[in-house]
Enzyme design. Structure first.
Site, PDB file in Angstrom:
ATOM      1  N   HIS A   1      71.459  39.884  96.126  1.00  0.00           N
ATOM      2  CA  HIS A   1      71.325  41.219  96.398  1.00  0.00           C
ATOM      3  C   HIS A   1      69.778  41.339  95.644  1.00  0.00           C
ATOM      4  O   HIS A   1      69.504  40.604  94.742  1.00  0.00           O
ATOM      5  CB  HIS A   1      72.138  42.293  95.669  1.00  0.00           C
TER       6      HIS A   1
ATOM      7  N   GLY B   1      83.002  39.511  99.640  1.00  0.00           N
ATOM      8  CA  GLY B   1      83.182  38.216  99.233  1.00  0.00           C
ATOM      9  C   GLY B   1      84.680  37.587  99.770  1.00  0.00           C
ATOM     10  O   GLY B   1      84.936  36.487 100.123  1.00  0.00           O
TER      11      GLY B   1
HETATM   12  N1  NAD Z   1      81.232  42.499  96.534  1.00  0.00           N
HETATM   13  C1  NAD Z   1      80.610  41.886  97.581  1.00  0.00           C
HETATM   14  O1  NAD Z   1      81.494  41.653  98.428  1.00  0.00           O
HETATM   15  C2  NAD Z   1      79.280  41.724  97.820  1.00  0.00           C
HETATM   16  C3  NAD Z   1      78.761  41.514  98.805  1.00  0.00           C
HETATM   17  C4  NAD Z   1      77.262  41.229  99.026  1.00  0.00           C
HETATM   18  C5  NAD Z   1      76.521  41.097  97.790  1.00  0.00           C
HETATM   19  N2  NAD Z   1      77.110  41.536  96.621  1.00  0.00           N
HETATM   20  C6  NAD Z   1      76.361  41.484  95.436  1.00  0.00           C
HETATM   21  O2  NAD Z   1      76.742  40.293  94.695  1.00  0.00           O
HETATM   22  C7  NAD Z   1      76.644  40.589  93.181  1.00  0.00           C
HETATM   23  C8  NAD Z   1      77.952  40.374  92.622  1.00  0.00           C
HETATM   24  O3  NAD Z   1      78.886  41.726  93.134  1.00  0.00           O
HETATM   25  P1  NAD Z   1      80.379  41.536  92.998  1.00  0.00           P
HETATM   26  O4  NAD Z   1      80.975  42.689  93.823  1.00  0.00           O
HETATM   27  O5  NAD Z   1      81.034  40.371  93.221  1.00  0.00           O
HETATM   28  O6  NAD Z   1      80.388  41.967  91.409  1.00  0.00           O
HETATM   29  P2  NAD Z   1      81.817  42.680  90.625  1.00  0.00           P
HETATM   30  O7  NAD Z   1      81.919  44.111  90.498  1.00  0.00           O
HETATM   31  O8  NAD Z   1      82.860  41.860  91.178  1.00  0.00           O
HETATM   32  O9  NAD Z   1      81.500  41.884  89.193  1.00  0.00           O
HETATM   33  C9  NAD Z   1      81.649  40.660  88.919  1.00  0.00           C
HETATM   34  C10 NAD Z   1      81.828  40.194  87.692  1.00  0.00           C
HETATM   35  O10 NAD Z   1      81.206  40.650  86.800  1.00  0.00           O
HETATM   36  C11 NAD Z   1      81.980  40.674  85.301  1.00  0.00           C
HETATM   37  N3  NAD Z   1      81.288  41.731  84.391  1.00  0.00           N
HETATM   38  C12 NAD Z   1      81.518  43.013  84.732  1.00  0.00           C
HETATM   39  N4  NAD Z   1      80.630  43.561  83.729  1.00  0.00           N
HETATM   40  C13 NAD Z   1      80.398  42.648  82.717  1.00  0.00           C
HETATM   41  C14 NAD Z   1      79.433  42.617  81.649  1.00  0.00           C
HETATM   42  N5  NAD Z   1      79.140  43.738  81.027  1.00  0.00           N
HETATM   43  N6  NAD Z   1      79.423  41.514  80.946  1.00  0.00           N
HETATM   44  C15 NAD Z   1      79.671  40.301  81.684  1.00  0.00           C
HETATM   45  N7  NAD Z   1      80.657  40.324  82.771  1.00  0.00           N
HETATM   46  C16 NAD Z   1      80.823  41.386  83.262  1.00  0.00           C
HETATM   47  C17 NAD Z   1      83.348  41.157  85.676  1.00  0.00           C
HETATM   48  O11 NAD Z   1      84.202  40.434  84.910  1.00  0.00           O
HETATM   49  C18 NAD Z   1      83.279  40.344  87.097  1.00  0.00           C
HETATM   50  O12 NAD Z   1      83.894  39.182  87.183  1.00  0.00           O
HETATM   51  C19 NAD Z   1      76.074  42.072  93.296  1.00  0.00           C
HETATM   52  O13 NAD Z   1      74.671  41.764  92.987  1.00  0.00           O
HETATM   53  C20 NAD Z   1      76.488  42.476  94.611  1.00  0.00           C
HETATM   54  O14 NAD Z   1      75.506  43.681  94.828  1.00  0.00           O
HETATM   55  C21 NAD Z   1      78.501  41.729  96.442  1.00  0.00           C
HETATM   56 MG    MG Z   2      75.786  45.939  98.831  1.00  0.00          MG
END
Ligand code: NAD
Ligand code: MG
Ligand code: XAI
Ligand code: MG
Length: 348
Positions: free
Chosen positions: A124, A153
């Site tokens: 992102h 994902g």
């Molecule tokens: N969700 C999606 O499918 C998707 C799609 C495209 C891009 N993105 C981007 O990918 C990135 C990850 O998104 P996501 O939705 O997979 O994330 P998520 O919200 O699922 O979080 C990922 C991980 O962060 C950990 N976490 C949360 N708070 C924390 C902290 N304070 N310290 C340490 N670990 C912590 C959690 O345990 C979790 O395993 C972001 O930049 C998002 O915008 C996500």
């Molecule tokens: Mg997004």
């Protein structure tokens, strides 16, 4: 790059044919790819890269649900699964896949591990674009790039397992080694992208925040709710209102749009439906366009980023989020949906 015609506009994009998996694997053969965070994108990207033969480790806080999920997915503590700091120090490509708000909190630790020549990878443009709000400013001697899968994902992984690919955008923010671009594309191939289109961090984040607040998630629920309420208030049963609003769309008509476009879906409906749809799509466009303009401006000004950071950094954000998701889940429309899904013959 393949030059292709997208509706009369030429774009250069990367296809799997011109950048084969073998080339990507070879290019990254000496790298240790550390996927930091095992939430939604973490599992999809890390599992696809592992299955594609890349050298991948996972970094995740120990003791929570995500750690247990990583173990269940075959990541081995002490071998391929580590606490965040250890993974950050072992990785040469750091895939920063914590939630955008959480990335702010861990940033000082990440930064301390970014020695010259390493790569910092995002999915992102958020952290870099809104650096005034996130404080994420990488050192100058590392590569910084992104691959942003255009979907969940969960779908990235499912589609990979089915032999399909989810399209992704890619962008290079900083090229310290002279190899950032090819590494970035190789990562895009490795995570299981369909084709890759180039963007920059600013355009990625502004389009992405607009899309998810708009047609992909926010607007679609809004339109569903409006039509469902009108049908119900005019005496239609929940079953009729839900089928006519959601079920028919997801089960019958959207797969046709996906396969061959909107006109083809229209062509496979009655002349009565076609007449009505052709008469009504423009009034719907005109009614909603001002809302989309307002949304885009709110994204552009940084207001949406600010809301996201503030709200998602609260200690009780998960509890509050669950309350709001429960409101959707417990609404009559989605409760009706649950019953309707249970009646799909293939579920029995
Ligand atoms: N969700 C999606 O499918 C998707 C799609 C495209 C891009 N993105 C981007 O990918 C990135 C990850 O998104 P996501 O939705 O997979 O994330 P998520 O919200 O699922 O979080 C990922 C991980 O962060 C950990 N976490 C949360 N708070 C924390 C902290 N304070 N310290 C340490 N670990 C912590 C959690 O345990 C979790 O395993 C972001 O930049 C998002 O915008 C996500
Ligand atoms: Mg997004
Ligand atoms: C899956 C989405 C909506 O495309 C992504 O942008 C996200 O933030 O989760
Ligand atoms: Mg998105």
């Amino acid at each position: 790059m393949a030059k292709l015609n997208f509706g009369g506009v030429e774009e250069e994009v990367v296809t799997r044919e011109e950048f084969p998996l073998e080339q990507a694997r070879e290019l990254l053969s000496t790298e240790t790819i550390a996927v930091i965070g095992y939430g939604v994108q973490g599992p999809g990207q890390s599992l696809n890269m592992r299955d594609n033969g890349f050298n991948v480790i996972v970094g995740q806080r120990k003791g929570g649900k995500s750690w247990d999920k990583a173990v269940a997915d075959g990541w081995v503590p002490g071998e391929t699964l580590f606490e965040l700091e250890e993974a950050l120090s072992k990785g040469t490509i750091i895939c920063y896949l914590l939630s955008d708000a959480a990335q702010i909190e861990l940033w000082p630790t990440v930064k301390a591990n970014l020695i010259a020549g390493k790569s910092l990878y995002f999915s992102h443009g958020f952290g870099i674009t809104y650096k005034d709000q996130t404080g994420i400013i990488p050192p100058a001697d590392i590569d910084v790039y992104l691959v942003a899968p255009k979907g969940s994902g969960t779908s990235l992984r499912r589609m990979f397992v089915e032999g399909k690919g989810l399209n992704s955008s890619f962008a290079v923010f900083q090229d310290a080694t002279g190899k950032a671009r090819e590494k970035c594309i190789a990562m895009g191939i490795g995570v299981g992208s369909g084709y890759l289109f180039e963007t920059d961090f600013y355009r990625e984040v502004t389009s992405d925040l607009t899309g998810e607040r708009g047609t992909l998630m926010g607007a679609i629920q809004g339109i569903f709710a409006a039509q469902y309420e009108v049908l119900r208030s005019n005496g239609h049963t929940p079953s009729e209102a839900f089928n006519e609003t959601v079920e028919e769309l997801t089960q019958s008509l959207m797969p046709l749009v996906s396969e061959n476009g909107m006109d083809w879906m229209y062509a496979n409906c009655s002349t009565t439906a076609q007449r009505g749809a052709l008469d009504w799509w423009k009034p719907f466009r005109d009614a909603t366009k001002p809302v989309f303009e307002k949304l885009y401006n709110s994204v552009k000004s940084g207001e949406q980023a600010s809301i996201s950071i503030t709200r998602n950094s609260q200690p009780d954000y998960r509890v509050k989020l669950e309350e709001e998701l429960a409101e959707l889940r417990e609404s009559e429309m989605w409760q009706a949906g649950s019953t309707v899904r249970g009646l799909r013959p293939e579920r029995n």
